[in-house]
Design a protein around this motif. Structure first.
Motif, PDB file in Angstrom:
ATOM      1  N   ALA A 171       0.982  -1.132   0.005  1.00 20.07           N
ATOM      2  CA  ALA A 171      -0.234   0.094  -0.013  1.00 20.07           C
ATOM      3  C   ALA A 171       0.856   1.221  -0.072  1.00 20.07           C
ATOM      4  CB  ALA A 171      -0.767   0.003   1.256  1.00 20.07           C
ATOM      5  N   GLY A 172       0.601   2.271  -0.872  1.00 16.62           N
ATOM      6  CA  GLY A 172       1.253   3.449  -1.168  1.00 16.62           C
ATOM      7  C   GLY A 172       2.347   3.391  -1.893  1.00 16.62           C
ATOM      8  N   VAL A 173       2.849   2.267  -2.248  1.00 21.24           N
ATOM      9  CA  VAL A 173       3.999   2.063  -3.148  1.00 21.24           C
ATOM     10  C   VAL A 173       3.718   1.873  -4.631  1.00 21.24           C
ATOM     11  CG1 VAL A 173       6.243   0.524  -3.658  1.00 21.24           C
ATOM     12  CG2 VAL A 173       5.425   0.954  -1.180  1.00 21.24           C
ATOM     13  N   GLU A 174       4.405   2.718  -5.513  1.00 18.81           N
ATOM     14  CA  GLU A 174       3.944   2.513  -6.848  1.00 18.81           C
ATOM     15  C   GLU A 174       4.570   1.387  -7.470  1.00 18.81           C
ATOM     16  OE1 GLU A 174       4.946   5.212 -10.847  1.00 18.81           O
ATOM     17  OE2 GLU A 174       4.669   6.246  -8.851  1.00 18.81           O
ATOM     18  N   LYS A 175       5.790   0.873  -7.148  1.00 23.52           N
ATOM     19  CA  LYS A 175       6.419  -0.300  -7.796  1.00 23.52           C
ATOM     20  C   LYS A 175       7.696  -0.633  -7.080  1.00 23.52           C
ATOM     21  CE  LYS A 175       8.810  -0.340 -12.108  1.00 23.52           C
ATOM     22  NZ  LYS A 175       9.962   0.412 -12.434  1.00 23.52           N
ATOM     23  N   VAL A 176       7.900  -1.867  -7.061  1.00 25.57           N
ATOM     24  CA  VAL A 176       9.205  -2.466  -6.264  1.00 25.57           C
ATOM     25  C   VAL A 176      10.464  -1.804  -7.406  1.00 25.57           C
ATOM     26  CG1 VAL A 176      10.407  -4.326  -5.374  1.00 25.57           C
ATOM     27  CG2 VAL A 176       7.879  -4.249  -5.151  1.00 25.57           C
ATOM     28  N   MET A 177      11.171  -1.186  -6.713  1.00 18.17           N
ATOM     29  CA  MET A 177      12.402  -0.645  -7.417  1.00 18.17           C
ATOM     30  C   MET A 177      13.757  -1.549  -7.116  1.00 18.17           C
ATOM     31  SD  MET A 177      11.934   3.469  -7.393  1.00 18.17           S
ATOM     32  CE  MET A 177      11.883   3.858  -5.695  1.00 18.17           C
ATOM     33  N   ILE A 178      14.608  -1.236  -7.701  1.00 21.17           N
ATOM     34  CA  ILE A 178      15.899  -1.764  -7.452  1.00 21.17           C
ATOM     35  C   ILE A 178      17.056  -0.715  -6.840  1.00 21.17           C
ATOM     36  CG2 ILE A 178      15.743  -3.878  -8.934  1.00 21.17           C
ATOM     37  CD1 ILE A 178      18.111  -2.517 -10.631  1.00 21.17           C
ATOM     38  N   PRO A 179      17.968  -0.871  -6.155  1.00 25.45           N
ATOM     39  CA  PRO A 179      18.805   0.128  -5.805  1.00 25.45           C
ATOM     40  C   PRO A 179      19.399   0.823  -7.100  1.00 25.45           C
ATOM     41  CG  PRO A 179      19.297  -1.619  -4.368  1.00 25.45           C
ATOM     42  CD  PRO A 179      18.501  -2.218  -5.633  1.00 25.45           C
ATOM     43  N   GLY A 180      19.319   2.212  -7.408  1.00 32.62           N
ATOM     44  CA  GLY A 180      19.696   2.850  -8.433  1.00 32.62           C
ATOM     45  C   GLY A 180      18.623   3.385  -9.076  1.00 32.62           C
ATOM     46  N   ASP A 181      17.400   2.767  -8.963  1.00 29.85           N
ATOM     47  CA  ASP A 181      16.262   3.465  -9.571  1.00 29.85           C
ATOM     48  C   ASP A 181      15.891   5.162  -9.129  1.00 29.85           C
ATOM     49  OD1 ASP A 181      15.857   1.186 -11.360  1.00 29.85           O
ATOM     50  OD2 ASP A 181      14.337   0.090  -9.971  1.00 29.85           O
ATOM     51  N   PRO A 182      15.902   4.855  -7.723  1.00 33.08           N
ATOM     52  CA  PRO A 182      15.473   6.199  -7.287  1.00 33.08           C
ATOM     53  C   PRO A 182      16.413   7.356  -7.809  1.00 33.08           C
ATOM     54  CG  PRO A 182      15.472   4.557  -5.441  1.00 33.08           C
ATOM     55  CD  PRO A 182      16.149   4.012  -6.580  1.00 33.08           C
ATOM     56  N   GLU A 183      17.641   7.058  -8.112  1.00 32.42           N
ATOM     57  CA  GLU A 183      18.410   8.160  -8.421  1.00 32.42           C
ATOM     58  C   GLU A 183      18.277   8.480  -9.822  1.00 32.42           C
ATOM     59  OE1 GLU A 183      19.425   5.588  -6.397  1.00 32.42           O
ATOM     60  OE2 GLU A 183      20.111   6.828  -4.726  1.00 32.42           O
ATOM     61  N   ARG A 184      18.047   7.490 -10.544  1.00 29.59           N
ATOM     62  CA  ARG A 184      17.731   7.452 -11.987  1.00 29.59           C
ATOM     63  C   ARG A 184      16.427   8.455 -12.335  1.00 29.59           C
ATOM     64  NH1 ARG A 184      20.564   2.451 -12.434  1.00 29.59           N
ATOM     65  NH2 ARG A 184      18.812   1.198 -11.739  1.00 29.59           N
TER      66      ARG A 184
END
Ligand code: NAD
Length: 364
Positions: free
Chosen positions: A311-324
Motif C-alpha cells: 500500500a502506498g508504493v507505486e512499484k518495487v524498485m532496485i537500488p539505483g532506480d530512485p537516483e535515475r
C-alpha cells in the motif's frame, strides 16, 4: 535522498548546465586545471541530479575552505605505491577526491579487465563524494564492484551500537552490478542512519530530523540537527542496529587498515576530510559465461520486482532506480538549491575571486 516533490518554495532552481558551468568557473578561479574543475563539477552536479544534495554543490564551501587552508592541494594525481597485478595501492596525496578516485578507479577497471579481479586500496584522498559515482564507473565498464569507505581527518560523527558518543564517521558502502544494456544495480549508502550532509541540509533548512537518527551530547535521542553543530557535539546512529554497526565497522577496519588509517586520536585532528576506499572490481565474464551471468541476474530481478507493491508504493524498485528517476525529474525541472546553501556558495565564490555579477549570472 530527496523525494521528487520535496522542493521548498524558497529554493533557487538552477538548470544542470548552469550549475555545472558555475562549479567549473569557481574551481578554475580557485586554481584547478580545466580537467580537475570539470571532474569536480561532473561529480557534484550528478549528485544533485541524483537527489543526493548532501553530496552535491553544497560541498563547495567546505572544499574551498580546505583548499584555502592548504588541506586539499590542487591538481594532484593518484600515485601507485604498490603494483602487484591484481593488487593496487594508490595514494591520493590528499588531492581533490573527484580526481584521484577517478584515476584510481580507471586503474582498477583496467586491471580487472586484465586479471578478472582487482583489489584496490585508495588512501589519503580528500573527500571522494558520492561513492555510487565510482560504482557507476565500474558498472559502465561492464564490471561488478564493491567499495568499503572510511573517513578520517575530522572529529567523529557516528556512535557505535550501544555507545553514547561518536567514535567514527558515516563510512559509506557501495555495491555496483552491471546489467548489460539495462541500467545497473547501484547500492550506495552511508552506514550511519543518515549521511552527515543530510543533517547539514536539515539544519540549513531549519527542519527537524526523523526519530532514531541522532543522539545529543549526553547520549539521549533527539530530532534536533543542531546537536551536530554544537560543542560538545552529539552523534548520528548507525542504520540497522547491530547489523548496520557491523557493516560500518567493516568499512572502518578495511578502508582504514589498507588505507591511511582508521579514526582515532592521531588521525582525526587534521581539520579536513580524508577518505580511504578499499575496492574490489570483478569482471563477471571472467568468472562465468558473461551472457549467462547477466541473464541469471535478470531472471532474479524480474522475479523480485514482480512482488505486488505494498500500500502506498507505486512499484518495487532496485537500488539505483530512485537516483535515475530523480535525474530524469531534475533534468526536466531544474535543481533546487536552498537559500542558505546558495549564500554559502556565493561566499565561497567571493573567496576565490569571483564577483557577485559573475555568480548571479548562473542563477538567471
Ligand atoms: P540513501 O539512504 O538515500 O540510500 C541510497 C541507496 O538506497 C541507493 O542505492 C538507492 O538507490 C537505494 N534506495 C533508496 N530507496 C530505495 C527503494 N525504494 N528501493 C530500492 N532501493 C532504494 O543514501 P545515504 O545513506 O543518505 O547516502 C547518500 C550519499 O552519501 C551516498 O551517495 C554515499 O556514498 C554518500 N556518502 C559519502 C561519504 C564520504 O565520506 N564520501 C560519507 C557518507 C555518505
Amino acid at each position: 535522498m530527496a523525494g521528487l516533490n520535496d522542493r521548498h518554495p524558497d529554493d533557487i532552481i538552477i538548470q544542470e548546465k548552469k550549475l555545472h558551468g558555475l562549479t567549473v568557473d569557481l574551481f578554475r578561479h580557485a586554481g584547478s586545471e580545466e580537467r580537475e574543475a570539470r571532474l569536480i563539477a561532473d561529480h557534484l552536479v550528478l549528485a544533485n541530479l541524483s537527489g543526493h544534495d548532501s553530496h552535491g554543490v553544497g560541498m563547495i564551501p567546505r572544499y574551498v575552505i580546505n583548499i584555502k587552508a592548504g588541506m586539499t592541494p590542487l591538481n594532484q594525481h593518484a600515485q601507485v605505491v604498490l603494483d602487484a597485478g591484481g593488487l593496487l595501492v594508490v595514494d591520493g596525496n590528499a588531492g581533490v577526491g573527484q580526481v584521484v578516485a577517478y584515476e584510481a578507479m580507471q586503474m582498477a577497471i583496467e586491471r580487472a579487465k586484465m586479471h578478472g579481479v582487482c583489489a584496490m586500496a585508495l588512501r589519503n584522498a580528500s573527500h571522494i563524494g558520492r561513492i555510487g559515482h565510482w560504482g557507476e564507473m565500474a558498472a559502465t565498464a561492464g564490471l561488478v564492484s564493491t567499495h568499503y569507505v572510511n573517513v578520517i581527518g575530522h572529529k567523529p560523527y557516528v556512535a557505535p551500537f550501544g555507545g553514547a558518543d561518536a567514535r567514527f564517521s558515516t563510512n559509506p558502502y557501495c555495491c555496483a552490478i552491471p546489467r548489460g544494456d539495462k541500467p545497473p544495480f547501484i547500492l550506495d549508502f552511508a552506514t550511519s542512519r543518515v549521511a552527515q550532509g543530510k543533517v547539514r541540509v536539515a539544519y540549513n533548512r531549519k527542519q527537524q530530523m526523523f526519530e532514531g537518527a541522532l543522539i545529543d551530547p549526553q547520549g539521549n535521542p533527539t530530532t534536533d540537527p543542531g546537536v551536530m553543530f554544537s560543542d560538545p557535539i552529539g552523534a548520528i546512529l548507525t542504520f540497522g542496529e547491530h547489523k548496520g554497526y557491523g557493516m560500518a565497522l567493516a568499512c572502518e577496519l578495511l578502508a582504514g587498515a589498507f588505507g591511511s588509517g582508521a579514526m582515532r586520536p592521531g588521525t582525526m585532528e587534521r581539520g579536513a576530510t580524508i577518505n580511504n576506499m578499499f575496492t574490489f572490481v570483478v569482471d563477471p565474464g571472467k568468472i562465468g559465461d558473461r551472457t549467462e551471468v547477466l541473464a541469471e541476474i535478470e531472471r532474479s530481478l524480474d522475479w523480485i520486482t514482480a512482488s505486488p507493491p505494498a500500500a502506498g508504493v507505486e512499484k518495487v524498485m532496485i537500488p539505483g532506480d530512485p537516483e535515475r528517476n530523480m535525474r530524469a525529474h531534475r533534468r526536466a525541472n531544474g535543481i533546487p538549491i536552498d537559500p542558505t546553501t546558495w549564500e554559502h556558495i556565493v561566499d565561497a565564490g567571493a573567496k576565490v575571486g569571483m564577483n557577485q555579477v559573475d555568480l548571479e549570472k548562473y542563477r538567471a
